[in-house]
Structures are given as C-alpha cells and as structure tokens.
Design a protein around this motif. Structure first.
Motif, PDB file in Angstrom:
ATOM      1  N   TRP A  65       0.872  -1.083   0.105  1.00  0.00           N
ATOM      2  CA  TRP A  65       0.089   0.021  -0.074  1.00  0.00           C
ATOM      3  C   TRP A  65       0.843   1.120  -0.113  1.00  0.00           C
ATOM      4  O   TRP A  65       0.819   2.150  -0.686  1.00  0.00           O
ATOM      5  CB  TRP A  65      -0.791  -0.116   1.035  1.00  0.00           C
ATOM      6  N   ASN A  66       1.843   1.282   0.760  1.00  0.00           N
ATOM      7  CA  ASN A  66       2.835   2.514   0.904  1.00  0.00           C
ATOM      8  C   ASN A  66       3.464   2.663  -0.402  1.00  0.00           C
ATOM      9  O   ASN A  66       3.886   3.908  -0.627  1.00  0.00           O
ATOM     10  CB  ASN A  66       3.797   2.290   1.941  1.00  0.00           C
ATOM     11  N   SER A 238      12.196   4.140   7.456  1.00  0.00           N
ATOM     12  CA  SER A 238      13.582   5.039   7.733  1.00  0.00           C
ATOM     13  C   SER A 238      13.603   6.185   6.753  1.00  0.00           C
ATOM     14  O   SER A 238      12.760   6.115   5.805  1.00  0.00           O
ATOM     15  CB  SER A 238      14.631   4.124   7.349  1.00  0.00           C
ATOM     16  N   PHE A 239      14.177   7.071   7.166  1.00  0.00           N
ATOM     17  CA  PHE A 239      14.468   8.255   6.359  1.00  0.00           C
ATOM     18  C   PHE A 239      14.857   8.058   5.054  1.00  0.00           C
ATOM     19  O   PHE A 239      14.129   8.647   4.017  1.00  0.00           O
ATOM     20  CB  PHE A 239      15.446   9.375   7.210  1.00  0.00           C
ATOM     21  N   GLU A 244      13.191   7.862  -0.810  1.00  0.00           N
ATOM     22  CA  GLU A 244      13.327   7.230  -2.065  1.00  0.00           C
ATOM     23  C   GLU A 244      12.124   6.934  -2.484  1.00  0.00           C
ATOM     24  O   GLU A 244      11.665   6.465  -3.822  1.00  0.00           O
ATOM     25  CB  GLU A 244      14.345   6.195  -1.855  1.00  0.00           C
ATOM     26  N   ASN A 245      11.131   6.847  -1.780  1.00  0.00           N
ATOM     27  CA  ASN A 245       9.305   6.530  -2.104  1.00  0.00           C
ATOM     28  C   ASN A 245       8.811   7.485  -2.724  1.00  0.00           C
ATOM     29  O   ASN A 245       8.338   8.353  -2.007  1.00  0.00           O
ATOM     30  CB  ASN A 245       9.036   5.684  -0.836  1.00  0.00           C
ATOM     31  N   ASN A 246       8.512   7.528  -4.037  1.00  0.00           N
ATOM     32  CA  ASN A 246       7.398   8.456  -4.649  1.00  0.00           C
ATOM     33  C   ASN A 246       6.206   8.469  -4.117  1.00  0.00           C
ATOM     34  O   ASN A 246       5.802   9.537  -4.444  1.00  0.00           O
ATOM     35  CB  ASN A 246       7.580   8.261  -6.041  1.00  0.00           C
ATOM     36  N   PHE A 265      11.373  18.207  -0.137  1.00  0.00           N
ATOM     37  CA  PHE A 265      10.454  18.148   0.768  1.00  0.00           C
ATOM     38  C   PHE A 265      10.952  17.195   2.248  1.00  0.00           C
ATOM     39  O   PHE A 265      10.858  17.568   3.230  1.00  0.00           O
ATOM     40  CB  PHE A 265       9.046  17.326   0.542  1.00  0.00           C
ATOM     41  N   MET A 266      11.762  16.051   1.898  1.00  0.00           N
ATOM     42  CA  MET A 266      12.281  15.303   2.869  1.00  0.00           C
ATOM     43  C   MET A 266      13.675  15.671   3.082  1.00  0.00           C
ATOM     44  O   MET A 266      14.522  15.245   2.127  1.00  0.00           O
ATOM     45  CB  MET A 266      12.293  13.689   2.829  1.00  0.00           C
TER      46      MET A 266
END
Length: 309
Positions: A65-66, A238-239, A244-246, A265-266
C-alpha cells in the motif's frame, strides 16, 4: 494578510489547499465513524512519517500500500479542497485521516462518537469496549518545526516565502502563518490527554526509539504484529527509504505546488537542526516567548529542559 491565505475563525489557511466551504464542511457536516483514525500534527512535526507508520501497521507490515498509493490518498487531509467528494472514495476500514486543524475548529461530530474518558492518564493503552475514533497527536520541538517550515516555505507554493529565519520567527512565534500558533495548537489538542482514545508522542520519541514507538502505537490501536511485521514497519519508514519512495516524498506533485529543486520536501529528518540556524539572540528570544506561553502547561516535553535552564 497575504493573498496566499484565507482566514477561517481567526486561523490562516493556504488558499491553494482549502476553502471556507471545505473547512465549514469538515467542522459541521463530516460524520466521524467510531473506528476512524486521525493522524493530527502541527505542520512539519512528523506528519508524513506517521502516515507511513500507520499505513504499514494497518496492513500488518505489508509495504504494498505504501509503495503503490500516494500518502494523500492513503490518509487524506480532512481540510483539503474537495474533501467531501474524496470522502466518498474512502473504502478502507478503519479509515485513516490526516489533519493539521487546531482543536477548536475540528469537526463537531467528533464529540458525538462513542469516546469515553478513562479514569486516569492513559497514553498507550486502549480499553476493551466498543471501538471508537482515535487520535494520534505528534508533537515536535517548536524550534526544529520553525526551521523546517522556513525551508518548506522556500519550496512550497502553499506558504509565503520566508526570506530569513528572523522573518520566519516573527510570523511563527505569534501564529501569523497557516494553522496558527504552535502553542495554541499543542495546548488545544493536549486537552484530550487522559482520554483513552488519545495518544500523544513526540517526533523526538520516534527518533530515539522508532521500534519501541511502533510497538506502543500498535498497542494503542489494538493491532498485534509479530516481530517480523514490526521489523517491516520500522525498515520501511526509515528516512532513507521514505525519501526514495515517490508515494511518500511528494515528488509526484507538479513543481507548481512543490519545487524540490529549491529544497527537498524530506530534507534532513533529524533532531536539533535549529542549532545550525538560530543566532544566540534568536534562541534567547524564542525561549522567552516559549516560557511565557507554556508557563502554566503541566506536560513536560524532551526539549523543555534546555529551554528552561
């Protein structure tokens, strides 16, 4: 007031992300279900982090889902444009929502659910009676929040560009920014402390002991995850992995909303970055305002020790 903002009952909101009609709908018409979960924060306090944590917990650690659905669809902001229509698309149960709204203009039906007060201060333990809406409120050192907002204003079209940290603090310390005063936001939501459907923790707790924090959140929500599932939650939030997750890092938004070339943003995801930005004078002034605003507030936070020295 900047044309970027609208004023709703004394609090500023970004025109690009909400309207008076949307806010009135949320306050007066949004029907809260007893198993709804609300991820509530003041801006730049770990909101996105908590969305991913809760998304993974609800899916028993499965990251699908993430990794396939943007966070704004997994946990819609209740105060955003067109929320009434988006609400019809919320098929997941329990429903997961996100909000920066201050407590005094949160939905009226919120008070009508089956919430019951516990007889003591219960932060992490749910009782066994009928499911009820839950609030997970994340608080961050206001100095770090101010710095994060400063950089966010550089890359986000939702906020006025704050030209300097000094410029930022002038608005931040007196609530002349979207969602109002950090002090009023925290004091307003912390009035729920002692109710068994309310959990608060700090961004600093997540940084210090992420796995322990995940376990506490699972306990609060009544979710039993085994060690492997908890490891999956911790690893996926984890940061580095979130950056890295769009589906988490907001790079899917057009640059007209967020320009990551100006500032990601991050950005850092650390504790204490304010020390790299505040002058001695700015820090002393911040501490003076903080002490005046929080002098009668009984709850002590991790950063209070340094401020009250």
């Amino acid at each position: 007031m900047s044309d970027l903002y609208l004023n709703y009952k004394g609090t500023l909101f970004p025109n690009m992300s909400t309207s008076v009609e949307d806010l009135a709908f949320v306050e007066n018409e949004f029907q809260v279900l007893d198993d709804d979960i609300f991820n509530v924060t003041y801006p730049k306090s770990g909101t996105t982090w908590m969305i991913d944590i809760l998304s993974l917990i609800l899916k028993n650690g499965d990251p699908t889902w993430n990794k396939t659905v943007p966070n704004w669809d997994r946990a819609p902001w209740v105060e955003t444009l067109g929320f009434a229509q988006k609400l019809k698309l919320c098929k997941e149960h329990p429903r997961l929502f996100t909000s920066h709204l201050p407590r005094h203009i949160f939905m009226k039906t919120f008070e009508d659910s089956k919430a019951k007060e516990s007889r003591g201060v219960v932060l992490y333990t749910r009782l066994s009676y009928t499911p009820e809406y839950t609030v997970i409120y994340t608080i961050r050192d206001p100095k770090d929040t101010a710095v994060s907002l400063y950089y966010f204003s550089k890359m986000s079209a939702f906020y006025k560009d704050m030209e300097s940290i000094d410029d930022c603090l002038k608005d931040y310390l007196f609530g002349n920014i979207p969602y109002g005063s950090w002090f009023n936001h925290v004091k307003g939501w912390m009035k729920m402390m002692g109710k068994d459907n309310f959990m608060f923790h700090t961004y600093e707790d997540l940084q210090r002991d992420l796995r322990g924090s995940v376990i506490k959140i699972c306990t609060f929500l009544g979710k039993e995850l085994d060690d492997k599932e908890i490891d999956s939650v911790v690893g996926n939030v984890s940061f580095k992995n979130m950056k890295e997750n769009n589906m988490s890092n907001f790079t899917l938004l057009p640059t007209g909303y967020m320009d990551h070339e100006k500032s990601p943003f991050m950005r850092k995801g650390i504790v204490g970055d304010w020390k790299n930005h505040f002058t001695v004078t700015q820090n002393e002034y911040f501490d003076k305002i903080y002490k005046a605003e929080m002098q009668d507030f009984s709850v002590k936070f991790p950063w209070d020790t340094s401020i009250n020295q």
